[in-house]
Motif scaffolding. Structure first.
Motif, PDB file in Angstrom:
ATOM      1  N   PRO A 183       0.831  -1.208   0.000  1.00 37.63           N
ATOM      2  CA  PRO A 183       0.000   0.000   0.000  1.00 37.63           C
ATOM      3  C   PRO A 183       0.864   1.255   0.000  1.00 37.63           C
ATOM      4  O   PRO A 183       2.094   1.186   0.084  1.00 37.63           O
ATOM      5  CB  PRO A 183      -0.793  -0.136   1.304  1.00 37.63           C
ATOM      6  CG  PRO A 183       0.102  -0.928   2.201  1.00 37.63           C
ATOM      7  CD  PRO A 183       0.822  -1.891   1.301  1.00 37.63           C
ATOM      8  N   ASP A 184       0.210   2.403  -0.054  1.00 41.51           N
ATOM      9  CA  ASP A 184       0.945   3.672  -0.067  1.00 41.51           C
ATOM     10  C   ASP A 184       1.882   3.796   1.131  1.00 41.51           C
ATOM     11  O   ASP A 184       2.984   4.344   1.020  1.00 41.51           O
ATOM     12  CB  ASP A 184      -0.034   4.850  -0.052  1.00 41.51           C
ATOM     13  CG  ASP A 184      -0.826   4.963  -1.350  1.00 41.51           C
ATOM     14  OD1 ASP A 184      -0.568   4.170  -2.277  1.00 41.51           O
ATOM     15  OD2 ASP A 184      -1.692   5.854  -1.426  1.00 41.51           O
ATOM     16  N   ALA A 185       1.441   3.291   2.272  1.00 43.45           N
ATOM     17  CA  ALA A 185       2.253   3.414   3.485  1.00 43.45           C
ATOM     18  C   ALA A 185       3.595   2.721   3.343  1.00 43.45           C
ATOM     19  O   ALA A 185       4.616   3.194   3.866  1.00 43.45           O
ATOM     20  CB  ALA A 185       1.489   2.845   4.682  1.00 43.45           C
ATOM     21  N   VAL A 186       3.630   1.606   2.630  1.00 41.50           N
ATOM     22  CA  VAL A 186       4.890   0.881   2.421  1.00 41.50           C
ATOM     23  C   VAL A 186       5.822   1.702   1.528  1.00 41.50           C
ATOM     24  O   VAL A 186       7.031   1.794   1.781  1.00 41.50           O
ATOM     25  CB  VAL A 186       4.620  -0.501   1.804  1.00 41.50           C
ATOM     26  CG1 VAL A 186       5.915  -1.143   1.315  1.00 41.50           C
ATOM     27  CG2 VAL A 186       3.935  -1.412   2.813  1.00 41.50           C
ATOM     28  N   ILE A 187       5.278   2.291   0.488  1.00 40.60           N
ATOM     29  CA  ILE A 187       6.092   3.104  -0.413  1.00 40.60           C
ATOM     30  C   ILE A 187       6.681   4.296   0.332  1.00 40.60           C
ATOM     31  O   ILE A 187       7.875   4.594   0.218  1.00 40.60           O
ATOM     32  CB  ILE A 187       5.256   3.560  -1.618  1.00 40.60           C
ATOM     33  CG1 ILE A 187       4.846   2.345  -2.459  1.00 40.60           C
ATOM     34  CG2 ILE A 187       6.032   4.563  -2.474  1.00 40.60           C
ATOM     35  CD1 ILE A 187       3.906   2.651  -3.601  1.00 40.60           C
ATOM     36  N   ARG A 188       5.853   4.951   1.130  1.00 44.31           N
ATOM     37  CA  ARG A 188       6.350   6.101   1.893  1.00 44.31           C
ATOM     38  C   ARG A 188       7.394   5.671   2.925  1.00 44.31           C
ATOM     39  O   ARG A 188       8.391   6.367   3.139  1.00 44.31           O
ATOM     40  CB  ARG A 188       5.171   6.817   2.558  1.00 44.31           C
ATOM     41  CG  ARG A 188       4.255   7.521   1.579  1.00 44.31           C
ATOM     42  CD  ARG A 188       3.320   8.501   2.261  1.00 44.31           C
ATOM     43  NE  ARG A 188       2.604   9.297   1.285  1.00 44.31           N
ATOM     44  CZ  ARG A 188       1.363   9.052   0.863  1.00 44.31           C
ATOM     45  NH1 ARG A 188       0.692   8.018   1.373  1.00 44.31           N
ATOM     46  NH2 ARG A 188       0.778   9.821  -0.033  1.00 44.31           N
ATOM     47  N   ALA A 189       7.172   4.523   3.562  1.00 42.28           N
ATOM     48  CA  ALA A 189       8.130   4.035   4.562  1.00 42.28           C
ATOM     49  C   ALA A 189       9.470   3.693   3.926  1.00 42.28           C
ATOM     50  O   ALA A 189      10.530   3.934   4.515  1.00 42.28           O
ATOM     51  CB  ALA A 189       7.554   2.819   5.280  1.00 42.28           C
ATOM     52  N   ALA A 190       9.430   3.146   2.713  1.00 42.14           N
ATOM     53  CA  ALA A 190      10.673   2.779   2.028  1.00 42.14           C
ATOM     54  C   ALA A 190      11.527   4.008   1.757  1.00 42.14           C
ATOM     55  O   ALA A 190      12.739   4.010   2.004  1.00 42.14           O
ATOM     56  CB  ALA A 190      10.348   2.059   0.720  1.00 42.14           C
ATOM     57  N   PHE A 191      10.903   5.073   1.274  1.00 42.41           N
ATOM     58  CA  PHE A 191      11.665   6.289   1.010  1.00 42.41           C
ATOM     59  C   PHE A 191      12.113   6.961   2.307  1.00 42.41           C
ATOM     60  O   PHE A 191      13.224   7.492   2.381  1.00 42.41           O
ATOM     61  CB  PHE A 191      10.837   7.252   0.160  1.00 42.41           C
ATOM     62  CG  PHE A 191      10.856   6.931  -1.305  1.00 42.41           C
ATOM     63  CD1 PHE A 191      11.863   7.411  -2.122  1.00 42.41           C
ATOM     64  CD2 PHE A 191       9.879   6.126  -1.865  1.00 42.41           C
ATOM     65  CE1 PHE A 191      11.894   7.108  -3.469  1.00 42.41           C
ATOM     66  CE2 PHE A 191       9.898   5.816  -3.215  1.00 42.41           C
ATOM     67  CZ  PHE A 191      10.906   6.301  -4.025  1.00 42.41           C
ATOM     68  N   ALA A 192      11.263   6.927   3.318  1.00 39.39           N
ATOM     69  CA  ALA A 192      11.649   7.524   4.600  1.00 39.39           C
ATOM     70  C   ALA A 192      12.836   6.797   5.201  1.00 39.39           C
ATOM     71  O   ALA A 192      13.732   7.415   5.787  1.00 39.39           O
ATOM     72  CB  ALA A 192      10.465   7.495   5.561  1.00 39.39           C
ATOM     73  N   ALA A 193      12.872   5.471   5.058  1.00 41.92           N
ATOM     74  CA  ALA A 193      13.967   4.678   5.621  1.00 41.92           C
ATOM     75  C   ALA A 193      15.272   4.896   4.870  1.00 41.92           C
ATOM     76  O   ALA A 193      16.356   4.721   5.427  1.00 41.92           O
ATOM     77  CB  ALA A 193      13.603   3.197   5.594  1.00 41.92           C
ATOM     78  N   LEU A 194      15.179   5.283   3.622  1.00 36.02           N
ATOM     79  CA  LEU A 194      16.378   5.445   2.796  1.00 36.02           C
ATOM     80  C   LEU A 194      17.346   6.455   3.399  1.00 36.02           C
ATOM     81  O   LEU A 194      18.553   6.208   3.467  1.00 36.02           O
ATOM     82  CB  LEU A 194      15.964   5.894   1.390  1.00 36.02           C
ATOM     83  CG  LEU A 194      17.035   5.894   0.308  1.00 36.02           C
ATOM     84  CD1 LEU A 194      17.595   4.509   0.101  1.00 36.02           C
ATOM     85  CD2 LEU A 194      16.442   6.420  -0.998  1.00 36.02           C
ATOM     86  N   SER A 195      16.833   7.562   3.846  1.00 36.03           N
ATOM     87  CA  SER A 195      17.693   8.586   4.425  1.00 36.03           C
ATOM     88  C   SER A 195      18.418   8.069   5.655  1.00 36.03           C
ATOM     89  O   SER A 195      19.639   8.173   5.769  1.00 36.03           O
ATOM     90  CB  SER A 195      16.864   9.819   4.793  1.00 36.03           C
ATOM     91  OG  SER A 195      17.662  10.776   5.445  1.00 36.03           O
ATOM     92  N   GLY A 196      17.683   7.473   6.576  1.00 34.30           N
ATOM     93  CA  GLY A 196      18.298   6.973   7.802  1.00 34.30           C
ATOM     94  C   GLY A 196      19.315   5.879   7.551  1.00 34.30           C
ATOM     95  O   GLY A 196      20.391   5.866   8.152  1.00 34.30           O
ATOM     96  N   ASN A 197      19.019   4.965   6.665  1.00 31.10           N
ATOM     97  CA  ASN A 197      19.935   3.866   6.372  1.00 31.10           C
ATOM     98  C   ASN A 197      21.248   4.376   5.796  1.00 31.10           C
ATOM     99  O   ASN A 197      22.327   3.916   6.154  1.00 31.10           O
ATOM    100  CB  ASN A 197      19.286   2.888   5.379  1.00 31.10           C
ATOM    101  CG  ASN A 197      18.217   2.024   6.036  1.00 31.10           C
ATOM    102  OD1 ASN A 197      18.175   1.889   7.250  1.00 31.10           O
ATOM    103  ND2 ASN A 197      17.341   1.454   5.235  1.00 31.10           N
ATOM    104  N   PHE A 198      21.159   5.354   4.915  1.00 31.97           N
ATOM    105  CA  PHE A 198      22.376   5.870   4.306  1.00 31.97           C
ATOM    106  C   PHE A 198      23.203   6.644   5.326  1.00 31.97           C
ATOM    107  O   PHE A 198      24.413   6.524   5.372  1.00 31.97           O
ATOM    108  CB  PHE A 198      22.025   6.755   3.102  1.00 31.97           C
ATOM    109  CG  PHE A 198      21.959   6.001   1.822  1.00 31.97           C
ATOM    110  CD1 PHE A 198      22.959   6.122   0.871  1.00 31.97           C
ATOM    111  CD2 PHE A 198      20.906   5.134   1.549  1.00 31.97           C
ATOM    112  CE1 PHE A 198      22.919   5.411  -0.308  1.00 31.97           C
ATOM    113  CE2 PHE A 198      20.865   4.422   0.361  1.00 31.97           C
ATOM    114  CZ  PHE A 198      21.863   4.562  -0.562  1.00 31.97           C
ATOM    115  N   LYS A 199      22.550   7.408   6.169  1.00 27.04           N
ATOM    116  CA  LYS A 199      23.285   8.153   7.189  1.00 27.04           C
ATOM    117  C   LYS A 199      23.951   7.207   8.182  1.00 27.04           C
ATOM    118  O   LYS A 199      25.083   7.379   8.562  1.00 27.04           O
ATOM    119  CB  LYS A 199      22.339   9.097   7.921  1.00 27.04           C
ATOM    120  CG  LYS A 199      21.879  10.284   7.081  1.00 27.04           C
ATOM    121  CD  LYS A 199      20.864  11.126   7.834  1.00 27.04           C
ATOM    122  CE  LYS A 199      20.383  12.268   6.959  1.00 27.04           C
ATOM    123  NZ  LYS A 199      19.313  13.053   7.624  1.00 27.04           N
TER     124      LYS A 199
END
Length: 207
Positions: A185-201
């Motif tokens: 669902p949309d929530a998964v897509i938004r969570a994936a992008f939100a997690a991207l920043s934290g994972n890279f940092k």
């Protein structure tokens, strides 16, 4: 001056007609690829489906490889988010998530043809080379966009790497969403992008 104005007015409809012809051929090609797979589609069949002559299609596309690249450009274009000036990296990622969700209806219409075209390209070395070149150009443009858009100091990895990660992730999310809508669902897509920043940092502080 009057003759020049008349000449220009004559030229404009020709350009419009060429664009309409090209759009009609691409629409016909998409229908045929969806129905039969790209390997079964000929240039002549596309022209017939569009109600045009073989000369019309060869006047717009050199060969089937040209046609496949144009189909991808037209119906599976890079996702472009709407970014407000001064946005933070997290806000940019959120906008990318929103843009990915927004293109889902268009992607659904094009997905079967897109996947059939990609499957066809896997067995064609010259076409794979052209897909590689087109994708590399998109990556270069995306990396430049990141440099110009993300505030100094917020980007923790090289733009050339990040743009590839974003592309691979968004492609996977879109295709899986279309295949299993209730699982992505949309929530998964938004969570994936939100997690991207934290994972890279996080990764950047441990290497």
């Amino acid at each position: 001056m009057e003759n020049s104005h008349q000449d220009n007015s004559r030229r404009r409809p020709k350009g419009d007609k060429r664009q309409r012809t090209r759009a009609a051929l691409l629409a016909a090609a998409r229908e045929l690829v969806h129905e039969n797979g790209f390997d079964q589609v000929t240039m002549e069949a596309v022209a017939r489906r569009a109600g045009m002559t073989s000369g019309a299609i060869y006047g717009n596309f050199k060969n089937r490889d040209d046609l496949l690249i144009a189909l991808s450009d037209q119906f599976w274009a890079p996702i472009m988010p709407d970014i407000a000036p001064g946005s933070s990296f997290d806000e940019i990622l959120a906008a990318l998530a929103d843009a990915t969700i927004a293109v889902l209806p268009e992607r659904e219409l094009a997905a079967v043809g897109y996947l059939r075209g990609r499957a066809f390209a896997l067995g064609q070395s010259e076409l794979r080379r052209r897909v590689h070149e087109a994708t590399a150009q998109d990556y270069a443009a995306g990396a430049q966009w990141l440099r110009e858009t993300v505030k100094a100091g917020e980007l923790q990895v090289e733009p050339e790497l990040l743009v590839r990660v974003i592309h691979a992730m968004s492609e996977g999310l879109v295709l899986q969403r279309l295949l299993t809508p209730d699982l992505v669902p949309d929530a998964v897509i938004r969570a994936a992008f939100a997690a991207l920043s934290g994972n890279f940092k996080c990764r950047s502080t441990t290497t």
